[in-house]
Design a protein around this motif. Structure first.
Motif, mmCIF file in Angstrom:
data_model
loop_
_atom_site.group_PDB
_atom_site.id
_atom_site.type_symbol
_atom_site.label_atom_id
_atom_site.label_comp_id
_atom_site.label_asym_id
_atom_site.label_seq_id
_atom_site.Cartn_x
_atom_site.Cartn_y
_atom_site.Cartn_z
ATOM 1 N N UNK A 1 0.826 -1.213 0.000
ATOM 2 C CA UNK A 1 0.000 0.000 0.000
ATOM 3 C C UNK A 1 0.861 1.263 0.000
ATOM 4 N N UNK A 2 2.114 1.145 0.427
ATOM 5 C CA UNK A 2 3.001 2.305 0.519
ATOM 6 C C UNK A 2 4.028 2.297 -0.597
ATOM 7 N N UNK A 3 4.437 3.491 -0.969
ATOM 8 C CA UNK A 3 5.518 3.660 -1.935
ATOM 9 C C UNK A 3 6.808 3.084 -1.342
ATOM 10 N N UNK A 4 7.729 2.614 -2.170
ATOM 11 C CA UNK A 4 9.020 2.151 -1.652
ATOM 12 C C UNK A 4 9.816 3.263 -0.966
ATOM 13 N N UNK A 5 9.431 4.518 -1.173
ATOM 14 C CA UNK A 5 10.103 5.642 -0.522
ATOM 15 C C UNK A 5 9.629 5.851 0.912
ATOM 16 N N UNK A 6 8.507 5.233 1.279
ATOM 17 C CA UNK A 6 7.899 5.489 2.587
ATOM 18 C C UNK A 6 8.299 4.416 3.596
ATOM 19 N N UNK A 7 8.611 4.850 4.804
ATOM 20 C CA UNK A 7 8.955 3.926 5.876
ATOM 21 C C UNK A 7 10.443 3.953 6.167
ATOM 22 N N UNK A 8 10.835 3.117 7.126
ATOM 23 C CA UNK A 8 12.246 3.061 7.500
ATOM 24 C C UNK A 8 12.726 1.617 7.509
ATOM 25 N N UNK A 9 14.022 1.492 7.584
ATOM 26 C CA UNK A 9 14.650 0.169 7.631
ATOM 27 C C UNK A 9 15.257 -0.099 9.002
ATOM 28 N N UNK A 10 14.798 0.612 10.008
ATOM 29 C CA UNK A 10 15.318 0.447 11.366
ATOM 30 C C UNK A 10 15.158 -0.991 11.843
ATOM 31 N N UNK A 11 14.077 -1.638 11.425
ATOM 32 C CA UNK A 11 13.812 -3.016 11.852
ATOM 33 C C UNK A 11 14.875 -4.002 11.377
ATOM 34 N N UNK A 12 15.728 -3.607 10.431
ATOM 35 C CA UNK A 12 16.754 -4.524 9.927
ATOM 36 C C UNK A 12 17.985 -4.581 10.820
ATOM 37 N N UNK A 13 18.077 -3.659 11.783
ATOM 38 C CA UNK A 13 19.218 -3.669 12.708
ATOM 39 C C UNK A 13 19.043 -4.794 13.717
ATOM 40 N N UNK A 14 20.022 -5.654 13.778
ATOM 41 C CA UNK A 14 19.968 -6.770 14.716
ATOM 42 C C UNK A 14 21.193 -6.732 15.617
ATOM 43 N N UNK A 15 21.141 -7.499 16.681
ATOM 44 C CA UNK A 15 22.249 -7.530 17.634
ATOM 45 C C UNK A 15 23.538 -8.017 17.013
ATOM 46 N N UNK A 16 24.626 -7.792 17.745
ATOM 47 C CA UNK A 16 25.920 -8.286 17.308
ATOM 48 C C UNK A 16 26.742 -7.269 16.538
ATOM 49 N N UNK A 17 26.162 -6.119 16.224
ATOM 50 C CA UNK A 17 26.918 -5.103 15.507
ATOM 51 C C UNK A 17 27.619 -4.177 16.495
ATOM 52 N N UNK A 18 28.689 -3.602 16.064
ATOM 53 C CA UNK A 18 29.417 -2.618 16.852
ATOM 54 C C UNK A 18 28.503 -1.416 17.115
ATOM 55 N N UNK A 19 28.554 -0.840 18.315
ATOM 56 C CA UNK A 19 27.688 0.284 18.679
ATOM 57 C C UNK A 19 27.850 1.476 17.747
ATOM 58 N N UNK A 20 29.067 1.764 17.318
ATOM 59 C CA UNK A 20 29.278 2.882 16.396
ATOM 60 C C UNK A 20 28.593 2.623 15.060
ATOM 61 N N UNK A 21 28.616 1.379 14.629
ATOM 62 C CA UNK A 21 27.942 1.020 13.377
ATOM 63 C C UNK A 21 26.434 1.172 13.548
ATOM 64 N N UNK A 22 25.898 0.702 14.659
ATOM 65 C CA UNK A 22 24.454 0.807 14.916
ATOM 66 C C UNK A 22 24.026 2.271 14.929
ATOM 67 N N UNK A 23 24.760 3.120 15.622
ATOM 68 C CA UNK A 23 24.395 4.530 15.698
ATOM 69 C C UNK A 23 24.472 5.209 14.333
ATOM 70 N N UNK A 24 25.478 4.876 13.567
ATOM 71 C CA UNK A 24 25.616 5.425 12.226
ATOM 72 C C UNK A 24 24.450 4.987 11.340
ATOM 73 N N UNK A 25 24.093 3.714 11.428
ATOM 74 C CA UNK A 25 22.984 3.187 10.639
ATOM 75 C C UNK A 25 21.647 3.778 11.085
ATOM 76 N N UNK A 26 21.447 3.934 12.391
ATOM 77 C CA UNK A 26 20.213 4.541 12.887
ATOM 78 C C UNK A 26 20.038 5.944 12.321
ATOM 79 N N UNK A 27 21.100 6.711 12.379
ATOM 80 C CA UNK A 27 21.043 8.071 11.848
ATOM 81 C C UNK A 27 20.721 8.058 10.353
ATOM 82 N N UNK A 28 21.382 7.199 9.620
ATOM 83 C CA UNK A 28 21.147 7.104 8.169
ATOM 84 C C UNK A 28 19.718 6.681 7.872
ATOM 85 N N UNK A 29 19.211 5.667 8.596
ATOM 86 C CA UNK A 29 17.842 5.195 8.369
ATOM 87 C C UNK A 29 16.817 6.283 8.672
ATOM 88 N N UNK A 30 17.040 7.061 9.719
ATOM 89 C CA UNK A 30 16.120 8.147 10.064
ATOM 90 C C UNK A 30 16.130 9.213 8.974
#
Length: 147
Positions: A68-97
């Motif tokens: 129902x939504x365009x591929x431009x709508x929404x975020x990919x935050x749900x793809x972040x899973x455990x085991x990643x370095x905290x700096x990587x997680x924070x960088x990815x969170x910022x990018x996804x937002x």
């Protein structure tokens, strides 16, 4: 037609001319995940209040999951899973937002990101500059951990 098929030239032209109509969204109850009612009827909010609702929904909707939504709508935050370095997680969170929100022509800039561990997730705080002014946005991201 734009050379970039994912950019709507009409919306882009309207944004550059500052001719965007007033942004409106139905009032929303974040706690209970439902529309708010006034005298038994849904009602609309305008401007930054309405954009806060759009931001919340865009960040909580999984990108590419719902047809129902365009591929431009929404975020990919749900793809972040455990085991990643905290700096990587924070960088990815910022990018996804940024990727989730900057598709909205009413939003001009996102800045001053701060992330803190809170309960079972991460609290993201950032400044959002819209055509209506600047707002501080707080969004709780569940099940993402930083150390």
């Amino acid at each position: 037609m734009s050379i970039f098929p994912f950019i709507d030239p009409d919306v882009l032209a309207a944004a550059q001319d500052n001719t965007l109509p007033m942004f409106r969204e139905y009032a929303y109850d974040y706690e209970n995940n439902r529309l708010l009612l006034r005298d038994g009827q849904t009602y609309l909010l305008e401007g930054n209040e309405a954009l806060r609702i759009w931001i919340f929904k865009a960040l909580t909707t999984e990108r590419f999951r719902y047809t129902a939504y365009s591929p431009d709508y929404g975020s990919e935050i749900d793809t972040l899973i455990g085991g990643l370095n905290s700096r990587v997680i924070l960088s990815e969170l910022k990018r996804f937002i940024i990727e989730a929100l900057m598709v909205n022509p009413y939003i001009e800039e996102l800045s001053n990101f701060q992330f803190t561990q809170s309960g079972s997730g991460v609290r993201a705080e950032f400044d959002c500059t819209t055509i209506y002014g600047k707002e501080r946005i707080t969004y709780d991201i569940k099940e993402v951990r930083i150390t």
